[in-house]
Design a protein around this motif. Structure first.
Motif, PDB file in Angstrom:
ATOM      1  N   ILE A 267       1.505   5.126  -2.193  1.00 17.63           N
ATOM      2  CA  ILE A 267       1.056   6.505  -0.862  1.00 17.63           C
ATOM      3  C   ILE A 267       2.472   6.987  -1.086  1.00 17.63           C
TER       4      ILE A 267
ATOM      5  N   VAL B 154       0.967  -0.877   0.089  1.00 20.54           N
ATOM      6  CA  VAL B 154      -0.441   0.196  -0.005  1.00 20.54           C
ATOM      7  C   VAL B 154       0.922   1.095   0.123  1.00 20.54           C
ATOM      8  N   THR B 155       2.332   0.858   0.678  1.00 16.30           N
ATOM      9  CA  THR B 155       3.390   2.409   0.686  1.00 16.30           C
ATOM     10  C   THR B 155       3.599   2.644  -0.286  1.00 16.30           C
ATOM     11  N   GLU B 156       3.282   1.275  -1.216  1.00 18.16           N
ATOM     12  CA  GLU B 156       4.476   2.150  -2.595  1.00 18.16           C
ATOM     13  C   GLU B 156       3.672   2.650  -3.375  1.00 18.16           C
TER      14      GLU B 156
END
Lengths: 257, 66, 301
Positions: A103, A99-101
């Motif tokens: 964001i 997910v952080t990739e």
């Protein structure tokens, strides 16, 4: 403002995964068990077949101050465990899943990202602590005797500092590792390690964070905020801020992958 | 049985209510969630049959975030 | 104007060089394909450029500005396997992404609607992302990457996982987007690169093996071959063929002569003229265009 956006996402997510509901309930279960079971202890013993004839066994009558401190002791065990487990993925799992990739390629300030998560966790823990201790206080008053509401608020305030410290440790390990289980293990081990230090050197380390509940006990009994309690609170708060700051710095240097 | 009658249900009832809420919330979540860690049906039994700890266990390790 | 200047970029894990001193420049409003077999270092390169991982050495300069180290505001990125907050709806997610890039709420909502329309998932904008298909997620992924109108868009294998229809749609979308921004996309399929990119960077073993504009590379590697087959053996003909100016090389394989030529039109004319004048007993005459594909295959072997 970016921080608000991140914060709103966190609070919404906690609705989605129902943390706003289940964590306060679990905290309540932890805190009210002792007041109730202790009150019914004679009946429970009777139901289990009673004491053998002839045994002279007086159950000590508990003071309300002792009872409410039992709730705090339970929280120090199971509350800490629940905090470690329910927060083990707040950053780690996001990084692990990818997910952080998306964001973190956006122009996000890492301090916003971390503190938004930290604040949400803080609110959740304090809400749970308040609900749990309020009900414990209610039962203690009902079954054992009076403790003032003001005293309850003081207990919650000072003990909340300890839980804040614990949750910040969890946030710190979240920035270090990608595996949630490892994060929880490190948080719990840190707390255990600290309590061992406290057991060995506690008599010398009056202001050590783990001394908080001991000082709170004094507060409940003597009804005065001691110098030690203030000192320990300041140390705990300072450590919390330092760890949070370290988490941000660490995360900035860290590769998302 | 007399002992049971003596128990003040006004004190015990809130605990039961709280346990029920926890179970219902876990159950609703279980219905909504697409997948769980491990067999989904197994989690239903855990939620419904193990009081308190079942739903907590479900929330901590049963839920799958993806 | 140069958007991105990469100089001697290196990424090392232990002793393994994943990206090995690569340098290139990306111009404005160009579509560049980063091509190479799996494990060539494409994803690592893109992740370094987006700031997700840090290089071991080398520099990245954005818009020739030496002082700018964080240029995340100007880049869009779609990872190979995009993961979203599955509990949000498509529209919620886009608004969230827009607000993270400092777009105000009203504008964010407007942009979200426009983009959902543009990438073709407006019908599902109020459904949870968890219910989206792979193709829909890919399109949502593109939408979130361009919502802040970046100068450069990084797409990691944007079409590899899609079915032919989805692939077509994404390629069309990229065709449209390259009018507005620079696109750097990775792929291991040459035909995707051939179809829409202006430039190509061929990566193998972490090194740039070949790079340049598509047109130049096509010309460079389109050396053609002519195959000739005769009824009565080949030995007599080979020597005669080498006397033709456009013929650079010949080789014999059973009854077939492979002729490599520098200029296909001239060679064809000369060979056919010679054949008719000398009454060659020609059985088969085939023109074989060597392509970029051959170059790709050769380079990565």
């Amino acid at each position: 403002m970016q921080w608000i956006t991140l914060f709103q996402k966190e609070t919404k997510e906690n609705w989605h995964n129902k943390k706003w509901v289940w964590v306060p309930i679990v905290f309540t279960m932890i805190t009210i068990m002792d007041p109730i079971t202790n009150y019914y202890l004679p009946e429970i013993i009777n139901m289990a077949g009673g004491l053998p004839d002839g045994t002279v066994f007086e159950l000590p009558t508990l003071a309300p101050e002792e009872v409410i401190m039992m709730s705090i002791e339970q929280l120090s065990m199971f509350g800490v465990l629940i905090i470690a487990l329910m927060s083990m993925g707040i950053i780690a799992a996001e990084r692990n899943s990818g997910v952080t990739e998306i964001i973190l390629v956006k122009p996000i300030r890492y301090r916003n990202y971390i503190t938004a998560k930290w604040t949400t966790l803080l609110l959740l823990v304090w809400l749970s602590l308040f609900v749990g201790m309020f009900l414990s206080w209610y039962y203690t008053n009902l079954l054992f005797g009076d403790i003032s509401f003001l005293m309850l608020l003081q207990i919650i305030f000072f003990y909340g500092l300890w839980l804040t410290f614990v949750l910040t440790v969890s946030v710190f390990f979240n920035t270090m590792f990608k595996i949630p289980g490892l994060v929880a293990a490190c948080t719990i081990l840190t707390v255990i390690f600290m309590s061992i230090i406290n057991m060995i050197f506690g008599h010398k380390l009056t202001w050590f964070p783990n001394q908080l509940s001991a000082h709170i006990q004094e507060l409940v009994i003597t009804n005065t905020v001691s110098k030690e309690l203030i000192g320990t609170s300041i140390i705990t708060l300072s450590l919390t801020i330092i760890i949070l700051f370290a988490a941000i710095v660490l995360f900035q240097r860290k590769e998302i992958f | 049985m007399e002992v049971l009658a003596e128990i003040n249900w006004g004190i015990i009832a809130p605990i039961i209510v709280i346990q029920m809420i926890l179970m219902i919330v876990a159950f609703i979540d279980w219905i909504k969630v697409e997948k769980t860690n491990g067999p989904k049906l197994l989690w239903l039994f855990i939620i419904l049959l193990i009081t308190t700890f079942g739903p907590i266990l479900y929330f901590i390790i049963g839920r799958k975030e993806r | 104007m140069d958007i991105l200047t990469v100089h001697q970029l290196t990424k090392q894990y232990g002793t393994q060089m994943v990206v090995d001193h690569i340098s290139f420049t990306l111009g404005a409003e160009k579509c560049i394909a980063l091509i190479g077999p799996n494990g060539a270092g494409k994803t690592t390169t893109i992740r370094i450029l987006t700031g997700l991982i840090k290089q071991s050495g080398g520099t990245i300069q954005f818009m020739n500005d030496k002082n700018m180290t964080d240029f995340r505001s100007y880049i869009g990125y779609l990872p190979q396997h995009p993961v979203f907050h599955h509990w949000m709806t498509g529209k919620e997610y886009l608004i969230y992404c827009a607000k993270l890039t400092y777009i105000n709420k009203l504008e964010a909502e407007k942009q979200a609607d426009i983009l959902l329309e543009k990438v073709g998932i407006a019908h599902a904008k109020n459904k949870r992302i968890g219910t989206y298909s792979g193709g829909m997620k890919q399109r949502l992924g593109i939408a979130q990457a361009i919502i802040h109108q970046p100068k450069i868009l990084f797409l990691d294998e944007p079409v590899s996982a899609l079915d032919p229809i989805g692939r077509r749609e994404v390629l069309n979308l990229m065709e449209e987007l390259k009018k507005e921004m620079t696109i750097l996309f990775s792929t291991h399929i040459l035909s995707d690169a051939d179809e829409i990119s202006d430039e190509l960077i061929l990566l193998h073993g972490g090194k740039i093996v070949e790079s340049g504009s598509m047109d130049l590379l096509r010309k460079k590697y389109q050396t053609a071959k002519i195959e000739l087959e005769f009824e009565n053996g080949v030995d007599d003909y080979e020597q005669k063929l080498t006397s033709i100016h456009a013929v650079t090389d010949t080789s014999i394989e059973r009854s077939v002569i492979h002729v490599t030529v520098s200029n296909i039109e001239e060679a064809r004319k000369e060979i056919l003229k010679m054949a008719s004048e000398n009454n060659w007993r020609l059985m088969n005459f085939t023109v074989n265009r060597a392509s970029l594909e051959d170059m790709f295959m050769k380079a990565v072997q």
